[in-house]
Design a protein around this motif. Sequence first.
Motif, PDB file in Angstrom:
ATOM      1  N   SER A 147       0.892  -1.397  -0.020  1.00 44.41           N
ATOM      2  CA  SER A 147       0.136  -0.054   0.051  1.00 44.41           C
ATOM      3  C   SER A 147       0.778   1.293  -0.052  1.00 44.41           C
ATOM      4  N   ILE A 148       2.050   1.205   0.667  1.00 43.74           N
ATOM      5  CA  ILE A 148       2.874   2.435   0.610  1.00 43.74           C
ATOM      6  C   ILE A 148       3.403   2.729  -0.649  1.00 43.74           C
ATOM      7  N   GLN A 205       0.480  -6.365   6.559  1.00 40.38           N
ATOM      8  CA  GLN A 205       0.302  -5.098   6.110  1.00 40.38           C
ATOM      9  C   GLN A 205      -0.963  -4.327   6.866  1.00 40.38           C
ATOM     10  N   PRO A 208       1.207   3.356   7.811  1.00 42.48           N
ATOM     11  CA  PRO A 208       2.300   3.489   6.595  1.00 42.48           C
ATOM     12  C   PRO A 208       3.488   4.173   6.978  1.00 42.48           C
ATOM     13  N   GLU A 225       7.033   2.605   5.737  1.00 46.86           N
ATOM     14  CA  GLU A 225       7.927   3.215   5.019  1.00 46.86           C
ATOM     15  C   GLU A 225       9.292   3.540   5.566  1.00 46.86           C
TER      16      GLU A 225
END
Length: 279
Positions: free
Chosen positions: A16-17, A137, A142, A146
């Motif tokens: 997703s990041i 996840q 986030p 990251e």
Amino acid sequence: MMATSAVEKIDYWQASILKEMELSRAQFTHFAFEKHVHLDYHIGVVCHGGQRYHHRGSEYRLTPGNISTLNPDESHNGQSIADGGYEALVMSLPTSYVQQVGGALNQGELYFSTPILDDPKLRAYFIRLHRQLTLHQANITPLEAETLLLGFISELFYRHGKLRNLPSCQARLSGAQLDNIKQQFHQGLDQEFELEQLALSVDLSKFQFLRQFKAATGMTPHAYLKRLRLEYAKKALMRGDSAISTAYDLGFFDQSHFNKAFKRAFLITPAHFQKRVTP
């Protein structure tokens, strides 16, 4: 005694990041990858068993304890070392993202200096990161994800990366000419190319061109272009494009040919791949 069926499977995820990053977990017993290239940087480990592959004229063995690092556009193959098969975790990093990291590190364009790294701590970091970005996840913020990703990439290239020195091509196919051919492929994925046309564009006979292209890339022009189309197909499917439009836009004869080529390369149909990597 009933024989145990072979396991040939790849699961895919999209982080997703970083939407363009592809993650996968593969289990193979007898499946062997034909020689191919990737558009992105590929990093992988094996959890059990081992894989052997040829890269730049040498054979390498990826076993538990080390890391595989492959630069974009480097041809290689792969198969199990033993009859028991192997399980592998793989991450593909978009070149644009790696270039951003290189700029942040004041290093410019980065590349891996060797296809096998003996770095147990970094391997453990990679496995943790892979699991966080795939299986867990939904349970990671986030920011944390990251932070882990940037920390891994920075450490990886800081310890095992170098500035790219473009290799000179042999004989009459210069580096600029090879780049020109590759650019034609990237810009004309929906087009039909003829060997003679390509050869004339770099002032070679088609026999000279075929031999020298394969010497420079490890693949025939046809195999190289087909792999490019399949690599772009994955990205199109990850964006949500339909399999029908993807097959048409990337020059496949029809959807049936696209499905067969995709499954042969990735052990999954385009439809099932898209379900895995899109919400």
